[in-house]
Design a protein around this motif. Structure first.
Motif, PDB file in Angstrom:
ATOM      1  N   GLY A 126       3.785  24.027   3.370  1.00 52.29           N
ATOM      2  CA  GLY A 126       3.028  24.382   2.172  1.00 52.29           C
ATOM      3  C   GLY A 126       2.388  23.160   1.542  1.00 52.29           C
ATOM      4  O   GLY A 126       2.010  22.204   2.223  1.00 52.29           O
ATOM      5  N   LEU A 127       2.308  23.159   0.232  1.00 52.92           N
ATOM      6  CA  LEU A 127       1.680  22.050  -0.489  1.00 52.92           C
ATOM      7  C   LEU A 127       2.579  20.824  -0.457  1.00 52.92           C
ATOM      8  O   LEU A 127       3.797  20.925  -0.585  1.00 52.92           O
ATOM      9  CB  LEU A 127       1.404  22.455  -1.940  1.00 52.92           C
ATOM     10  N   GLU A 128       1.947  19.660  -0.278  1.00 56.07           N
ATOM     11  CA  GLU A 128       2.714  18.403  -0.266  1.00 56.07           C
ATOM     12  C   GLU A 128       1.880  17.292  -0.879  1.00 56.07           C
ATOM     13  O   GLU A 128       0.661  17.411  -1.024  1.00 56.07           O
ATOM     14  CB  GLU A 128       3.129  18.037   1.155  1.00 56.07           C
ATOM     15  N   LEU A 129       2.568  16.224  -1.244  1.00 55.33           N
ATOM     16  CA  LEU A 129       1.913  15.026  -1.779  1.00 55.33           C
ATOM     17  C   LEU A 129       1.752  13.998  -0.670  1.00 55.33           C
ATOM     18  O   LEU A 129       2.676  13.777   0.113  1.00 55.33           O
ATOM     19  CB  LEU A 129       2.751  14.414  -2.906  1.00 55.33           C
ATOM     20  N   ARG A 130       0.573  13.387  -0.630  1.00 57.05           N
ATOM     21  CA  ARG A 130       0.332  12.296   0.312  1.00 57.05           C
ATOM     22  C   ARG A 130      -0.144  11.098  -0.484  1.00 57.05           C
ATOM     23  O   ARG A 130      -0.982  11.217  -1.389  1.00 57.05           O
ATOM     24  CB  ARG A 130      -0.726  12.687   1.334  1.00 57.05           C
ATOM     25  N   GLN A 131       0.399   9.944  -0.158  1.00 52.47           N
ATOM     26  CA  GLN A 131       0.031   8.715  -0.855  1.00 52.47           C
ATOM     27  C   GLN A 131      -1.452   8.453  -0.686  1.00 52.47           C
ATOM     28  O   GLN A 131      -2.008   8.629   0.409  1.00 52.47           O
ATOM     29  CB  GLN A 131       0.837   7.536  -0.315  1.00 52.47           C
ATOM     30  N   ALA A 132      -2.113   8.050  -1.738  1.00 49.75           N
ATOM     31  CA  ALA A 132      -3.551   7.784  -1.715  1.00 49.75           C
ATOM     32  C   ALA A 132      -3.813   6.352  -2.153  1.00 49.75           C
ATOM     33  O   ALA A 132      -3.008   5.747  -2.870  1.00 49.75           O
ATOM     34  CB  ALA A 132      -4.286   8.757  -2.628  1.00 49.75           C
ATOM     35  N   ASN A 133      -4.948   5.844  -1.748  1.00 52.76           N
ATOM     36  CA  ASN A 133      -5.378   4.505  -2.120  1.00 52.76           C
ATOM     37  C   ASN A 133      -5.845   4.529  -3.572  1.00 52.76           C
ATOM     38  O   ASN A 133      -6.519   5.463  -4.000  1.00 52.76           O
ATOM     39  CB  ASN A 133      -6.516   4.070  -1.193  1.00 52.76           C
ATOM     40  N   LEU A 158     -11.109  18.397  -0.406  1.00 50.02           N
ATOM     41  CA  LEU A 158     -11.003  19.822  -0.090  1.00 50.02           C
ATOM     42  C   LEU A 158      -9.956  20.055   0.985  1.00 50.02           C
ATOM     43  O   LEU A 158     -10.191  20.743   1.967  1.00 50.02           O
ATOM     44  CB  LEU A 158     -12.372  20.357   0.340  1.00 50.02           C
ATOM     45  N   GLU A 159      -8.783  19.463   0.815  1.00 45.04           N
ATOM     46  CA  GLU A 159      -7.713  19.592   1.804  1.00 45.04           C
ATOM     47  C   GLU A 159      -6.897  20.864   1.630  1.00 45.04           C
ATOM     48  O   GLU A 159      -6.205  21.274   2.536  1.00 45.04           O
ATOM     49  CB  GLU A 159      -6.784  18.384   1.738  1.00 45.04           C
ATOM     50  N   VAL A 160      -6.951  21.448   0.453  1.00 42.70           N
ATOM     51  CA  VAL A 160      -6.221  22.678   0.193  1.00 42.70           C
ATOM     52  C   VAL A 160      -7.254  23.799   0.178  1.00 42.70           C
ATOM     53  O   VAL A 160      -8.101  23.866  -0.715  1.00 42.70           O
ATOM     54  CB  VAL A 160      -5.462  22.614  -1.152  1.00 42.70           C
ATOM     55  N   ALA A 161      -7.196  24.657   1.174  1.00 39.62           N
ATOM     56  CA  ALA A 161      -8.225  25.681   1.364  1.00 39.62           C
ATOM     57  C   ALA A 161      -7.965  26.893   0.490  1.00 39.62           C
ATOM     58  O   ALA A 161      -7.721  27.994   0.973  1.00 39.62           O
ATOM     59  CB  ALA A 161      -8.289  26.067   2.830  1.00 39.62           C
ATOM     60  N   THR A 162      -8.002  26.706  -0.795  1.00 39.82           N
ATOM     61  CA  THR A 162      -7.862  27.814  -1.727  1.00 39.82           C
ATOM     62  C   THR A 162      -8.571  27.446  -3.026  1.00 39.82           C
ATOM     63  O   THR A 162      -8.651  26.273  -3.388  1.00 39.82           O
ATOM     64  CB  THR A 162      -6.386  28.150  -2.015  1.00 39.82           C
ATOM     65  N   LEU A 196       1.050  27.475  -6.124  1.00 37.85           N
ATOM     66  CA  LEU A 196      -0.155  28.187  -6.515  1.00 37.85           C
ATOM     67  C   LEU A 196       0.167  29.044  -7.728  1.00 37.85           C
ATOM     68  O   LEU A 196       1.204  29.709  -7.777  1.00 37.85           O
ATOM     69  CB  LEU A 196      -0.656  29.069  -5.372  1.00 37.85           C
ATOM     70  N   LEU A 197      -0.713  29.024  -8.701  1.00 35.80           N
ATOM     71  CA  LEU A 197      -0.495  29.787  -9.929  1.00 35.80           C
ATOM     72  C   LEU A 197      -1.365  31.032  -9.931  1.00 35.80           C
ATOM     73  O   LEU A 197      -2.534  30.975  -9.549  1.00 35.80           O
ATOM     74  CB  LEU A 197      -0.835  28.929 -11.153  1.00 35.80           C
ATOM     75  N   PRO A 198      -0.805  32.152 -10.347  1.00 34.76           N
ATOM     76  CA  PRO A 198      -1.643  33.339 -10.480  1.00 34.76           C
ATOM     77  C   PRO A 198      -2.631  33.105 -11.616  1.00 34.76           C
ATOM     78  O   PRO A 198      -2.325  32.438 -12.591  1.00 34.76           O
ATOM     79  CB  PRO A 198      -0.648  34.444 -10.823  1.00 34.76           C
ATOM     80  N   GLY A 199      -3.821  33.612 -11.451  1.00 30.60           N
ATOM     81  CA  GLY A 199      -4.818  33.359 -12.488  1.00 30.60           C
ATOM     82  C   GLY A 199      -6.002  34.279 -12.370  1.00 30.60           C
ATOM     83  O   GLY A 199      -5.873  35.427 -11.936  1.00 30.60           O
ATOM     84  N   TYR A 233      -1.270   9.917  -5.699  1.00 28.56           N
ATOM     85  CA  TYR A 233      -1.009  10.860  -4.620  1.00 28.56           C
ATOM     86  C   TYR A 233      -2.110  11.914  -4.633  1.00 28.56           C
ATOM     87  O   TYR A 233      -2.700  12.205  -5.675  1.00 28.56           O
ATOM     88  CB  TYR A 233       0.349  11.545  -4.805  1.00 28.56           C
ATOM     89  N   ARG A 234      -2.369  12.491  -3.477  1.00 26.64           N
ATOM     90  CA  ARG A 234      -3.306  13.599  -3.385  1.00 26.64           C
ATOM     91  C   ARG A 234      -2.570  14.813  -2.844  1.00 26.64           C
ATOM     92  O   ARG A 234      -1.613  14.688  -2.090  1.00 26.64           O
ATOM     93  CB  ARG A 234      -4.515  13.245  -2.534  1.00 26.64           C
ATOM     94  N   ILE A 235      -3.035  15.969  -3.245  1.00 26.90           N
ATOM     95  CA  ILE A 235      -2.423  17.215  -2.805  1.00 26.90           C
ATOM     96  C   ILE A 235      -3.037  17.599  -1.467  1.00 26.90           C
ATOM     97  O   ILE A 235      -4.250  17.572  -1.303  1.00 26.90           O
ATOM     98  CB  ILE A 235      -2.645  18.325  -3.839  1.00 26.90           C
ATOM     99  N   ALA A 236      -2.193  17.953  -0.522  1.00 25.10           N
ATOM    100  CA  ALA A 236      -2.636  18.369   0.804  1.00 25.10           C
ATOM    101  C   ALA A 236      -1.757  19.531   1.259  1.00 25.10           C
ATOM    102  O   ALA A 236      -0.736  19.837   0.651  1.00 25.10           O
ATOM    103  CB  ALA A 236      -2.554  17.215   1.792  1.00 25.10           C
ATOM    104  N   THR A 237      -2.193  20.168   2.334  1.00 26.41           N
ATOM    105  CA  THR A 237      -1.408  21.249   2.916  1.00 26.41           C
ATOM    106  C   THR A 237      -0.669  20.703   4.124  1.00 26.41           C
ATOM    107  O   THR A 237      -1.262  20.092   5.000  1.00 26.41           O
ATOM    108  CB  THR A 237      -2.315  22.413   3.345  1.00 26.41           C
ATOM    109  N   GLY A 238       0.636  20.923   4.154  1.00 26.95           N
ATOM    110  CA  GLY A 238       1.470  20.475   5.267  1.00 26.95           C
ATOM    111  C   GLY A 238       2.119  21.666   5.946  1.00 26.95           C
ATOM    112  O   GLY A 238       1.831  22.823   5.614  1.00 26.95           O
TER     113      GLY A 238
END
Length: 128
Positions: free
Chosen positions: A118-125, A39-43, A80-83, A110-115
């Motif tokens: 805006g949105l960014e990719l962070r390397q994940a295990n 839940l790193e992206v608060a939307t 972010l996509l309108p929906g 990679y996991r999606i995070a907020t930087g």
């Protein structure tokens, strides 16, 4: 009758020129996994994943996707996509993309995070 026979012979001749489809050959590819599991992206809005400026996936919270891609560079961008959710209308957003250099046989997660931008990719295990 002669026309049909000549047509059939011509078709068979054309098929003989075309090489048969084969699963063998260059099977080297890389796997790119992108998740929105945390839940790193608060939307609650849907996030679009663009590979080389083409919409390739849409992710809601707790979802992930993976791609089998040829080795080499790939540009990944998210927005972010309108929906169906209220407040998800696209506004002014950062159009930066992340360039990943994929190698044959490589599995990248990679996991999606907020930087700060805006949105960014962070390397994940990989977790296994």
């Amino acid at each position: 009758m002669i026309r049909a026979a000549l047509g059939l012979v011509g078709l068979l001749g054309a098929l003989a020129v075309v090489p048969p489809a084969s699963a063998e050959g260059n099977t080297d590819y890389s796997v790119l996994m992108i998740s929105r599991e945390r839940l790193e992206v608060a939307t609650s809005c849907e996030i679009g994943i663009y590979l080389n400026d083409q919409l390739a996936a849409r992710l809601f919270q707790e979802q992930s996707t993976s791609f089998n891609l040829p080795p080499g560079p790939v540009d990944v961008r998210m927005r972010l996509l309108p929906g169906q959710m209220p407040g998800c209308a696209a506004g002014v957003e950062d159009q930066r993309s992340t360039r990943l250099n994929l190698k044959a046989g490589q599995i990248s997660k990679y996991r999606i995070a907020t930087g700060p931008h805006g949105l960014e990719l962070r390397q994940a295990n990989l977790g296994y």
